[in-house]
Design a protein around this motif. Structure first.
Motif, PDB file in Angstrom:
ATOM      1  N   ALA A  41       0.834  -1.197   0.000  1.00  0.00           N
ATOM      2  CA  ALA A  41       0.000   0.000   0.000  1.00  0.00           C
ATOM      3  C   ALA A  41       0.867   1.245   0.000  1.00  0.00           C
ATOM      4  O   ALA A  41       2.022   1.213   0.435  1.00  0.00           O
ATOM      5  CB  ALA A  41      -0.910   0.014   1.231  1.00  0.00           C
ATOM      6  N   ASP A  42       0.293   2.328  -0.467  1.00  0.00           N
ATOM      7  CA  ASP A  42       0.915   3.642  -0.371  1.00  0.00           C
ATOM      8  C   ASP A  42       0.330   4.346   0.843  1.00  0.00           C
ATOM      9  O   ASP A  42      -0.824   4.077   1.230  1.00  0.00           O
ATOM     10  CB  ASP A  42       0.639   4.465  -1.631  1.00  0.00           C
ATOM     11  N   THR A  43       1.114   5.240   1.429  1.00  0.00           N
ATOM     12  CA  THR A  43       0.645   5.960   2.609  1.00  0.00           C
ATOM     13  C   THR A  43       0.861   7.461   2.448  1.00  0.00           C
ATOM     14  O   THR A  43       1.692   7.899   1.661  1.00  0.00           O
ATOM     15  CB  THR A  43       1.379   5.503   3.890  1.00  0.00           C
ATOM     16  N   ILE A  44       0.092   8.197   3.234  1.00  0.00           N
ATOM     17  CA  ILE A  44       0.306   9.624   3.449  1.00  0.00           C
ATOM     18  C   ILE A  44       0.476   9.777   4.949  1.00  0.00           C
ATOM     19  O   ILE A  44      -0.336   9.268   5.725  1.00  0.00           O
ATOM     20  CB  ILE A  44      -0.894  10.472   2.973  1.00  0.00           C
ATOM     21  N   GLU A  45       1.526  10.476   5.353  1.00  0.00           N
ATOM     22  CA  GLU A  45       1.787  10.692   6.781  1.00  0.00           C
ATOM     23  C   GLU A  45       1.328  12.083   7.188  1.00  0.00           C
ATOM     24  O   GLU A  45       1.632  13.063   6.510  1.00  0.00           O
ATOM     25  CB  GLU A  45       3.281  10.524   7.061  1.00  0.00           C
ATOM     26  N   THR A  46       0.595  12.146   8.302  1.00  0.00           N
ATOM     27  CA  THR A  46       0.124  13.441   8.791  1.00  0.00           C
ATOM     28  C   THR A  46       1.201  14.146   9.611  1.00  0.00           C
ATOM     29  O   THR A  46       1.060  15.318   9.921  1.00  0.00           O
ATOM     30  CB  THR A  46      -1.134  13.293   9.668  1.00  0.00           C
ATOM     31  N   ASN A  47       2.247  13.418   9.963  1.00  0.00           N
ATOM     32  CA  ASN A  47       3.334  13.954  10.796  1.00  0.00           C
ATOM     33  C   ASN A  47       2.817  14.455  12.137  1.00  0.00           C
ATOM     34  O   ASN A  47       3.055  15.586  12.538  1.00  0.00           O
ATOM     35  CB  ASN A  47       4.118  15.040  10.053  1.00  0.00           C
ATOM     36  N   GLY A  48       2.077  13.606  12.798  1.00  0.00           N
ATOM     37  CA  GLY A  48       1.559  13.929  14.113  1.00  0.00           C
ATOM     38  C   GLY A  48       0.175  14.532  14.061  1.00  0.00           C
ATOM     39  O   GLY A  48      -0.483  14.547  13.024  1.00  0.00           O
ATOM     40  N   SER A  49      -0.250  15.047  15.199  1.00  0.00           N
ATOM     41  CA  SER A  49      -1.633  15.512  15.321  1.00  0.00           C
ATOM     42  C   SER A  49      -1.861  16.914  14.771  1.00  0.00           C
ATOM     43  O   SER A  49      -2.990  17.368  14.682  1.00  0.00           O
ATOM     44  CB  SER A  49      -2.086  15.451  16.779  1.00  0.00           C
ATOM     45  N   ALA A  50      -0.795  17.619  14.396  1.00  0.00           N
ATOM     46  CA  ALA A  50      -0.948  18.946  13.804  1.00  0.00           C
ATOM     47  C   ALA A  50      -1.169  18.787  12.306  1.00  0.00           C
ATOM     48  O   ALA A  50      -0.250  18.913  11.511  1.00  0.00           O
ATOM     49  CB  ALA A  50       0.279  19.796  14.087  1.00  0.00           C
ATOM     50  N   THR A  56      -5.384   5.659  11.834  1.00  0.00           N
ATOM     51  CA  THR A  56      -4.587   6.351  12.845  1.00  0.00           C
ATOM     52  C   THR A  56      -4.540   5.548  14.135  1.00  0.00           C
ATOM     53  O   THR A  56      -5.279   4.592  14.317  1.00  0.00           O
ATOM     54  CB  THR A  56      -5.169   7.753  13.114  1.00  0.00           C
ATOM     55  N   ASP A  57      -3.655   5.966  15.030  1.00  0.00           N
ATOM     56  CA  ASP A  57      -3.462   5.276  16.297  1.00  0.00           C
ATOM     57  C   ASP A  57      -4.734   5.328  17.144  1.00  0.00           C
ATOM     58  O   ASP A  57      -5.479   6.311  17.094  1.00  0.00           O
ATOM     59  CB  ASP A  57      -2.312   5.917  17.087  1.00  0.00           C
ATOM     60  N   PRO A  58      -4.964   4.286  17.944  1.00  0.00           N
ATOM     61  CA  PRO A  58      -6.154   4.247  18.809  1.00  0.00           C
ATOM     62  C   PRO A  58      -5.928   5.021  20.113  1.00  0.00           C
ATOM     63  O   PRO A  58      -5.965   4.475  21.209  1.00  0.00           O
ATOM     64  CB  PRO A  58      -6.361   2.747  19.046  1.00  0.00           C
ATOM     65  N   ASP A  59      -5.668   6.317  19.974  1.00  0.00           N
ATOM     66  CA  ASP A  59      -5.472   7.188  21.127  1.00  0.00           C
ATOM     67  C   ASP A  59      -6.090   8.549  20.809  1.00  0.00           C
ATOM     68  O   ASP A  59      -6.633   8.746  19.718  1.00  0.00           O
ATOM     69  CB  ASP A  59      -3.984   7.307  21.495  1.00  0.00           C
ATOM     70  N   TYR A  60      -6.016   9.484  21.748  1.00  0.00           N
ATOM     71  CA  TYR A  60      -6.657  10.785  21.536  1.00  0.00           C
ATOM     72  C   TYR A  60      -6.137  11.507  20.285  1.00  0.00           C
ATOM     73  O   TYR A  60      -6.940  11.955  19.453  1.00  0.00           O
ATOM     74  CB  TYR A  60      -6.520  11.686  22.770  1.00  0.00           C
ATOM     75  N   PRO A  61      -4.814  11.647  20.093  1.00  0.00           N
ATOM     76  CA  PRO A  61      -4.356  12.335  18.879  1.00  0.00           C
ATOM     77  C   PRO A  61      -4.827  11.637  17.592  1.00  0.00           C
ATOM     78  O   PRO A  61      -5.191  12.311  16.624  1.00  0.00           O
ATOM     79  CB  PRO A  61      -2.829  12.299  18.994  1.00  0.00           C
ATOM     80  N   ARG A  80      -7.595   9.865  17.225  1.00  0.00           N
ATOM     81  CA  ARG A  80      -9.027  10.150  17.049  1.00  0.00           C
ATOM     82  C   ARG A  80      -9.231  11.586  16.565  1.00  0.00           C
ATOM     83  O   ARG A  80     -10.123  11.865  15.760  1.00  0.00           O
ATOM     84  CB  ARG A  80      -9.782   9.898  18.352  1.00  0.00           C
ATOM     85  N   ARG A  81      -8.389  12.513  17.035  1.00  0.00           N
ATOM     86  CA  ARG A  81      -8.493  13.910  16.625  1.00  0.00           C
ATOM     87  C   ARG A  81      -8.198  14.051  15.134  1.00  0.00           C
ATOM     88  O   ARG A  81      -8.929  14.712  14.395  1.00  0.00           O
ATOM     89  CB  ARG A  81      -7.522  14.772  17.434  1.00  0.00           C
ATOM     90  N   ILE A  82      -7.121  13.422  14.670  1.00  0.00           N
ATOM     91  CA  ILE A  82      -6.765  13.471  13.248  1.00  0.00           C
ATOM     92  C   ILE A  82      -7.900  12.872  12.417  1.00  0.00           C
ATOM     93  O   ILE A  82      -8.311  13.435  11.400  1.00  0.00           O
ATOM     94  CB  ILE A  82      -5.452  12.706  12.987  1.00  0.00           C
ATOM     95  N   ARG A  83      -8.411  11.730  12.861  1.00  0.00           N
ATOM     96  CA  ARG A  83      -9.504  11.047  12.153  1.00  0.00           C
ATOM     97  C   ARG A  83     -10.709  11.991  12.019  1.00  0.00           C
ATOM     98  O   ARG A  83     -11.313  12.108  10.953  1.00  0.00           O
ATOM     99  CB  ARG A  83      -9.891   9.792  12.928  1.00  0.00           C
ATOM    100  N   ALA A  84     -11.054  12.674  13.100  1.00  0.00           N
ATOM    101  CA  ALA A  84     -12.208  13.580  13.091  1.00  0.00           C
ATOM    102  C   ALA A  84     -11.984  14.756  12.146  1.00  0.00           C
ATOM    103  O   ALA A  84     -12.910  15.163  11.425  1.00  0.00           O
ATOM    104  CB  ALA A  84     -12.496  14.071  14.509  1.00  0.00           C
ATOM    105  N   LEU A  85     -10.779  15.306  12.134  1.00  0.00           N
ATOM    106  CA  LEU A  85     -10.484  16.432  11.237  1.00  0.00           C
ATOM    107  C   LEU A  85     -10.587  16.009   9.771  1.00  0.00           C
ATOM    108  O   LEU A  85     -11.125  16.741   8.940  1.00  0.00           O
ATOM    109  CB  LEU A  85      -9.084  16.991  11.525  1.00  0.00           C
ATOM    110  N   ILE A  86     -10.072  14.828   9.465  1.00  0.00           N
ATOM    111  CA  ILE A  86     -10.147  14.343   8.080  1.00  0.00           C
ATOM    112  C   ILE A  86     -11.597  14.058   7.707  1.00  0.00           C
ATOM    113  O   ILE A  86     -12.051  14.440   6.619  1.00  0.00           O
ATOM    114  CB  ILE A  86      -9.257  13.101   7.889  1.00  0.00           C
ATOM    115  N   GLU A  87     -12.336  13.423   8.611  1.00  0.00           N
ATOM    116  CA  GLU A  87     -13.734  13.105   8.313  1.00  0.00           C
ATOM    117  C   GLU A  87     -14.575  14.372   8.154  1.00  0.00           C
ATOM    118  O   GLU A  87     -15.503  14.402   7.349  1.00  0.00           O
ATOM    119  CB  GLU A  87     -14.327  12.201   9.392  1.00  0.00           C
TER     120      GLU A  87
END
Length: 185
Positions: free
Chosen positions: A24-33, A55-60, A62-69
């Motif tokens: 697979a190909d990936t895109i990295e968000t480089n953290g929660s920012a 994304t990782d199953p932690d608060y950051p 979930r935050r990234i997931r929510a921003l993308i969604e």
């Protein structure tokens, strides 16, 4: 296992783990920012090949997931149970700590939210299942999210996710039975 969509992960170690487990190909968000530029790249990838947020199953995570969604409502999601993402020495939580099998399992159960959820599930469902208003509600929601492979959420988000990911009554009942069986062991 070959994945057509581009998988969005948080960092380089996650990319290494994904490429170890699947093609697979990936895109990295480089953290929660999550930068505007990275979000633009994710949107472009979504338009051309499709995107799976993993994304990782932690608060950051979930935050990234929510921003993308929020930016891409019909983006696909893959969820890794927290227990599968804990480092062997217990020092961290992340996709990079998961086994190839756990990553493959998560990517076999990709969800796409429905644009207009049916709102089949209510607070009463959650109360009856001891997922709200119960001393063990948070732990039960975490396990239910693992069983259904929809990730951990608070009660309000669980209702949205159950409907958005089109969880059926049969899947709901099966997950609750599995949860009850785990607790009686």
């Amino acid at each position: 296992m070959n994945i057509r969509e581009i998988i969005v992960v948080e960092g380089k170690d996650d990319t290494v783990a994904i490429k170890r487990a699947v093609q697979a190909d990936t895109i990295e968000t480089n953290g929660s920012a999550l930068s505007k530029e990275t979000l633009r790249v994710i949107k472009r990838a979504h338009e051309t090949r499709g995107v799976i947020v993993f994304t990782d199953p932690d608060y950051p995570g979930r935050r990234i997931r929510a921003l993308i969604e929020q930016a891409i409502p019909d983006v696909k999601h893959a969820f890794l149970p927290k227990k599968e993402a804990i480092a062997k020495n217990g020092s961290g939580v992340g996709i990079e700590h998961a086994t190839n099998e756990a990553i493959q399992q998560a990517l076999r159960h990709v969800y796409t939210p429905e644009e207009r959820p049916a709102n089949r599930f209510t607070n009463q469902h959650l109360l009856n299942a001891k997922l709200l208003g119960h001393p063990d509600a948070a732990a039960r929601r975490e396990r239910l999210g693992d069983i259904l492979q929809i990730g951990y959420t608070n009660g309000k988000q669980l209702l949205k996710r159950l409907d958005a990911f089109r969880v059926t009554e049969e899947e709901w009942q099966h997950a609750l039975q599995a949860l009850e069986q785990e607790e009686t062991r």
